[in-house]
Motif scaffolding. Structure first.
Motif, PDB file in Angstrom:
ATOM      1  N   LYS A 341     -76.805 -34.653  23.134  1.00  8.72           N
ATOM      2  CA  LYS A 341     -75.468 -35.090  22.732  1.00  8.72           C
ATOM      3  C   LYS A 341     -74.414 -34.561  23.693  1.00  8.72           C
ATOM      4  N   ARG A 342     -74.535 -33.250  24.030  1.00  9.26           N
ATOM      5  CA  ARG A 342     -73.579 -32.680  24.978  1.00  9.26           C
ATOM      6  C   ARG A 342     -73.685 -33.353  26.333  1.00  9.26           C
ATOM      7  N   LEU A 343     -74.904 -33.621  26.749  1.00  6.21           N
ATOM      8  CA  LEU A 343     -75.099 -34.309  28.028  1.00  6.21           C
ATOM      9  C   LEU A 343     -74.502 -35.702  27.975  1.00  6.21           C
ATOM     10  N   TRP A 344     -74.729 -36.405  26.849  1.00 10.65           N
ATOM     11  CA  TRP A 344     -74.173 -37.757  26.709  1.00 10.65           C
ATOM     12  C   TRP A 344     -72.645 -37.708  26.731  1.00 10.65           C
ATOM     13  N   GLU A 345     -72.071 -36.724  26.016  1.00  9.47           N
ATOM     14  CA  GLU A 345     -70.614 -36.635  25.980  1.00  9.47           C
ATOM     15  C   GLU A 345     -70.062 -36.331  27.369  1.00  9.47           C
ATOM     16  N   ALA A 346     -70.724 -35.407  28.077  1.00 13.55           N
ATOM     17  CA  ALA A 346     -70.265 -35.085  29.430  1.00 13.55           C
ATOM     18  C   ALA A 346     -70.397 -36.288  30.344  1.00 13.55           C
ATOM     19  N   THR A 347     -71.520 -36.993  30.216  1.00 13.47           N
ATOM     20  CA  THR A 347     -71.724 -38.196  31.035  1.00 13.47           C
ATOM     21  C   THR A 347     -70.696 -39.260  30.704  1.00 13.47           C
ATOM     22  N   ARG A 349     -67.682 -38.755  29.411  1.00  8.49           N
ATOM     23  CA  ARG A 349     -66.381 -38.352  29.940  1.00  8.49           C
ATOM     24  C   ARG A 349     -66.298 -38.618  31.440  1.00  8.49           C
ATOM     25  N   ALA A 350     -67.381 -38.299  32.141  1.00  7.57           N
ATOM     26  CA  ALA A 350     -67.396 -38.548  33.586  1.00  7.57           C
ATOM     27  C   ALA A 350     -67.286 -40.044  33.872  1.00  7.57           C
ATOM     28  N   ARG A 351     -67.981 -40.861  33.053  1.00  9.57           N
ATOM     29  CA  ARG A 351     -67.919 -42.316  33.261  1.00  9.57           C
ATOM     30  C   ARG A 351     -66.512 -42.852  33.013  1.00  9.57           C
ATOM     31  N   ILE A 352     -65.896 -42.381  31.929  1.00  8.57           N
ATOM     32  CA  ILE A 352     -64.537 -42.841  31.605  1.00  8.57           C
ATOM     33  C   ILE A 352     -63.565 -42.410  32.702  1.00  8.57           C
ATOM     34  N   ALA A 353     -63.707 -41.151  33.141  1.00  4.59           N
ATOM     35  CA  ALA A 353     -62.841 -40.677  34.221  1.00  4.59           C
ATOM     36  C   ALA A 353     -63.063 -41.492  35.489  1.00  4.59           C
ATOM     37  N   PHE A 354     -64.325 -41.769  35.803  1.00  3.94           N
ATOM     38  CA  PHE A 354     -64.651 -42.552  36.993  1.00  3.94           C
ATOM     39  C   PHE A 354     -64.043 -43.948  36.906  1.00  3.94           C
ATOM     40  N   GLU A 355     -64.101 -44.532  35.693  1.00  5.26           N
ATOM     41  CA  GLU A 355     -63.610 -45.898  35.532  1.00  5.26           C
ATOM     42  C   GLU A 355     -62.091 -45.967  35.520  1.00  5.26           C
ATOM     43  N   ASN A 356     -61.435 -44.917  35.003  1.00  4.55           N
ATOM     44  CA  ASN A 356     -59.995 -45.000  34.780  1.00  4.55           C
ATOM     45  C   ASN A 356     -59.156 -44.259  35.810  1.00  4.55           C
TER      46      ASN A 356
END
Length: 855
Positions: A341-347, A349-356
């Protein structure tokens, strides 16, 4: 909780125990049957013996001839007879005790007891003994045999027969304990033989199955070791799917209370909703006896906490094939699940940051293959990510840049020396449309395990470069304006001297002479130079403004006829003037000049005819720029757009269109000051002007003027009257100017008109004269002067010293001194340079006669 059964014996010992147990049970059964047979036989023999003894006693105790025998009353003869009877019985070698008894009230009194003392037991059996009724039956004439415990606590066989002649009873007794001892002695041989056979069998079996037992013990121990060390728990259910056994290895969390689940179903031990599709499939699998594969769910522990578990299991069937339940294992995956879950959340967040993120981001492999492409990159390059992912990043660069970029990456991978990795640089990108554009590229290494990749951050520098270029041009224009203003200031003074002196000479020359005509032509040339100088000063924004609230639509309509006459018949003029247009704050004359310049410039761009349109609009600017323009403050503006359908301008010309003296026309056709004057007017008014053009399509100039919030107040610069006669006077004047020849000219002209004139060449000298001479009526001072005190500062100091003093300013070049507030204060008290002698005389007279003074 243990993973096995404690105290379980070895298989061999279990076989031996089972065999020995079987033999023991068989022997016990046989011994019991033998015991009963012997006991029955003894009871029969005792009964026969009792009957024989009873007859014998009856014979020896038969009454005498008179028919009486008093045993209790002292019939010693009878007792002797009984004793002889007992002796006769001894000859038979019986092994039983014999007693003769009679009833005495509630007691059964022993009369004679062979082998015992008569007085030892006065009652043959206790009163409440079960056999007492049998003894009474014997006294009643029946023969009986039974088992009972005598008064000494010994279990005996009692065989009783009646002594009919005396009304007594005879009882034969034999100890059951002696019977058992006889049976045991008889069976000791059998027991010994059984033990010998069992030992022989044990030795034989042990020799034959010892290897098998060892293998079984090894497998069992190995299973116990595995189970004990396991981090899983083992579970078993019955056919109703209720847990019958749950035990855990030492690796399972200590808080896991396995026994708390026995007797419950799995769905009773969860906090989840068991009506979901996941649970429906799981329960359906178990109902249909299918294996359980990786079923994850939340398990509620006894302390109320919840863990996340994963179970696997198989159905179990008995020997007849009937379903018996399930067996399986369970694993606590709480930490794994939380980590995922923590890995998914970190991933995520990284994806959202990368996209936005607002810059373009691209990740590539070591060979340059694009792996990801964010939304900003899509917008920047014009590609959808599906068009670029899986392709080489070279498609986003011009060919020359791509080769260079590949070289940087390969050099880094080979040597580890970074040239661009981790260092940003400016380069060129290539859009999908084929357009090249400037970018800032930052490349960083992405190392995951042994895999090496790269991430690039890309910023589009198009707008930044355009703004930087516009700033450069604006600064260049400001620098040119400053230079132009300085030159024009000096030229203004020179022209003033020329114009003033020619005017003086003309007044003394015969109007019919050739000299007068020559001087007139020289004066005309000087005046044209003065007008050119004024245009230069307008560009440099160094002339005083006369801003007022302007009705722009009205101004354009008033100019319509003039503008139309300036156009050829092949050019049509279209006006699109918006209703409700705000009033603009600007100089009316400068606006007329700016519109005229824009219209004439458009006319020259359409030599073969076309369409010229003028549009107005209200615009509100909320950003620090509009259409890429710099230094345009947010606010409300009136926009005037002048568009043509002419030949247009190339980019090189468009970049320089507002530069002074730059022109594409023939030298005789233009000075190159028209559009620079428009630019200067717009900037001086607090607005700006932009230019857009495409070759072959035409050009559009947009003039932005700030909206006026005031009324129609007009601040006019003093201008000379149209009269030809110079007014005279007798007042005392102080003229201050750093130009010596201008001072001499002013002193000569004003002196000839009757004034008393004093002069000074700096502000400080002028202020000193005012302090010394209180009779001076008017101060005439240039605005820009060296020496540390400007004309404005001199005027302020003079009015502080003499509030009633009349002040007149002379202005050609004001530098940064003459802002809008200053212009408003000194409106009507400014004489524009270069001025004629007549204009000087009229301005001085009007200032002396004026009632108001600047304050």
């Amino acid at each position: 909780m243990k993973a096995g059964n404690q105290g379980v014996t070895s298989p061999l010992l279990r076989v031996l125990l089972v065999t020995g147990g079987a033999f023991a049970i068989a022997f016990a059964v046989l011994a019991f049957l033998d015991y009963r047979n012997v006991l029955d036989e003894e009871m029969r023999d005792s009964l026969v013996e009792a009957q024989v003894a009873a007859r014998l006693i009856a014979e020896v105790t038969a009454p005498d001839g008179d028919g009486s025998a008093d045993l209790q009353g002292g019939g010693a003869d009878v007792l002797r007879r009984v004793e002889r009877a007992f002796e006769s019985l001894d000859e038979i070698q019986h092994d039983r005790d014999i007693a003769v008894f009679a009833r005495d009230g509630d007691r059964l009194q022993v009369l004679a007891d062979h082998g015992r003392t008569g007085g030892e037991h006065d009652d043959i059996l206790p009163v409440d003994t079960r056999g007492r009724g049998e003894l009474l039956r014997a006294l009643g004439g029946e023969s009986v045999v039974f088992e009972a415990v005598d008064r000494t606590g010994i279990e005996q066989i009692f065989a009783c027969a009646p002594v009919a002649s005396a009304g007594w009873g005879l009882c034969v007794r034999k100890s059951i304990r002696s019977i058992r001892a006889t049976i045991l002695e008889r069976n000791l041989v059998v027991v010994a033989m059984v033990l010998i056979v069992m030992l022989a069998m044990f030795a034989l079996v042990r020799r034959q199955i010892k290897p098998l037992v060892a293998a079984v013990e090894h497998r069992e121990k190995r299973f116990r070791d595995f189970a004990e060390a396991a981090s899983e728990w083992f579970w078993e259910t019955d056919a109703d799917l209720r847990f019958t056994a749950v035990f855990a290895g030492s690796g399972v969390r200590p808080k896991f209370e396995a026994q708390g689940y026995v007797g419950k179903r799995r769905e009773e031990m969860t906090g989840e909703d068991v009506t979901t599709e996941k649970w429906r499939r799981h329960l359906d699998d178990m109902a249909n006896r299918r294996p359980v594969k990786n079923f994850d769910y939340d398990l509620r522990e006894g302390d109320g906490k919840t863990i996340h578990v994963r179970v696997n299991g198989i159905p179990v069937f008995d020997a007849e094939g009937a379903f018996a339940g399930y067996r399986g294992i369970g694993t606590d995956i709480t930490e794994e699940t939380e980590a995922e879950k923590r890995l998914w959340e970190a991933t995520e967040r990284a994806r959202i940051a990368f996209e936005n993120v607002t810059v373009g981001c691209i990740t590539i492999t070591r060979d340059g293959t694009i792996e990801s492409f964010n939304a900003s990159a899509e917008q920047m390059f014009g590609y959808d990510r599906s068009e670029v992912v899986g392709k080489n990043v070279r498609m986003l660069m011009p060919a020359s840049i791509a080769v260079e970029h590949d070289g940087f990456l390969s050099h880094y991978l080979e040597t580890g020396h970074a040239r661009v990795i981790g260092v940003g640089r400016e380069t060129t990108g290539l859009r999908k449309s084929g357009e090249e554009f400037p970018i800032h590229l930052g490349v960083g290494e992405l190392r995951v395990g042994d895999a090496i990749g790269f991430i690039g951050s890309i910023t589009d520098l198009t707008q930044e470069k355009r703004l930087a270029e516009q700033l450069r041009r604006s600064q260049k224009m400001d620098a040119v304006g400053q230079l132009t203003g300085g030159i024009a200031h000096d030229f203004n003074n020179i022209l003033g001297i020329v114009i003033g002196n020619i005017d003086l000479v003309l007044r003394k020359t015969d109007a019919d002479s050739s000299a007068y005509r020559q001087l007139g032509r020289a004066l005309g040339a000087a005046e044209r130079g003065a007008r050119l100088t004024r245009r230069l000063l307008n560009f440099a924004r160094q002339t005083p403004t006369t801003s007022k609230a302007i009705d722009v639509n009205g101004t354009i309509r008033d100019l319509d006829e003039l503008l139309s006459r300036s156009l050829t018949a092949s050019i049509s003029l279209e006006l699109t003037l918006v209703d409700g247009l705000w009033r603009a704050n600007a100089d009316p004359g400068d606006l007329d000049d700016a519109l005229t310049n824009l219209v004439l410039n458009a006319r020259d761009a359409m030599p073969s005819g076309g369409r010229l349109s003028i549009e107005t609009a209200n615009v509100t600017i909320t950003d620090a720029e509009l259409d890429g323009m710099l230094r345009l403050a947010p606010g409300e503006y009136v926009r005037i757009s002048v568009s043509d359908t002419g030949i247009g301008m190339p980019a090189a010309v468009l970049d320089r269109v507002f530069e002074p003296f730059f022109t594409t026309k023939d030298p005789e056709a233009g000075t190159g000051l028209g559009l620079p004057m428009v630019y200067a007017f717009a900037r001086r008014s607090g607005g700006n002007v932009s230019a857009y053009s495409e070759e072959g399509l035409g050009s559009t100039f947009r003039l932005y003027l700030p909206r006026s919030r005031a009324g129609d107040a007009n601040f006019d610069v003093a201008a000379p009257d149209s009269g030809l006669e110079s007014p005279h006077g007798s007042e005392r004047l102080l003229v201050v100017d750093d130009e010596k020849d201008l001072l001499r000219l002013a002193e000569s002209v004003l002196g000839d008109l009757g004034y008393s004139v004093r002069t000074a060449r700096s502000g400080r000298d002028g202020l000193a004269m005012l302090q010394q001479d209180a009779t001076i009526d008017l101060l005439l001072t240039d605005i820009v002067m060296p020496g540390g005190m400007s004309g404005l500062e001199l005027a302020d100091a003079a009015l502080d010293l003499r509030p009633d003093l009349k002040v007149l300013l002379a202005s050609g070049y004001t530098g940064s001194l003459f802002d809008e507030a200053t212009a408003e204060r000194w409106a009507g008290w400014v004489l524009a340079k270069p001025y004629s002698n007549l204009a000087l005389a009229q301005a001085v007279r009007r200032a002396l006669d004026g009632k108001d003074v600047p304050c």
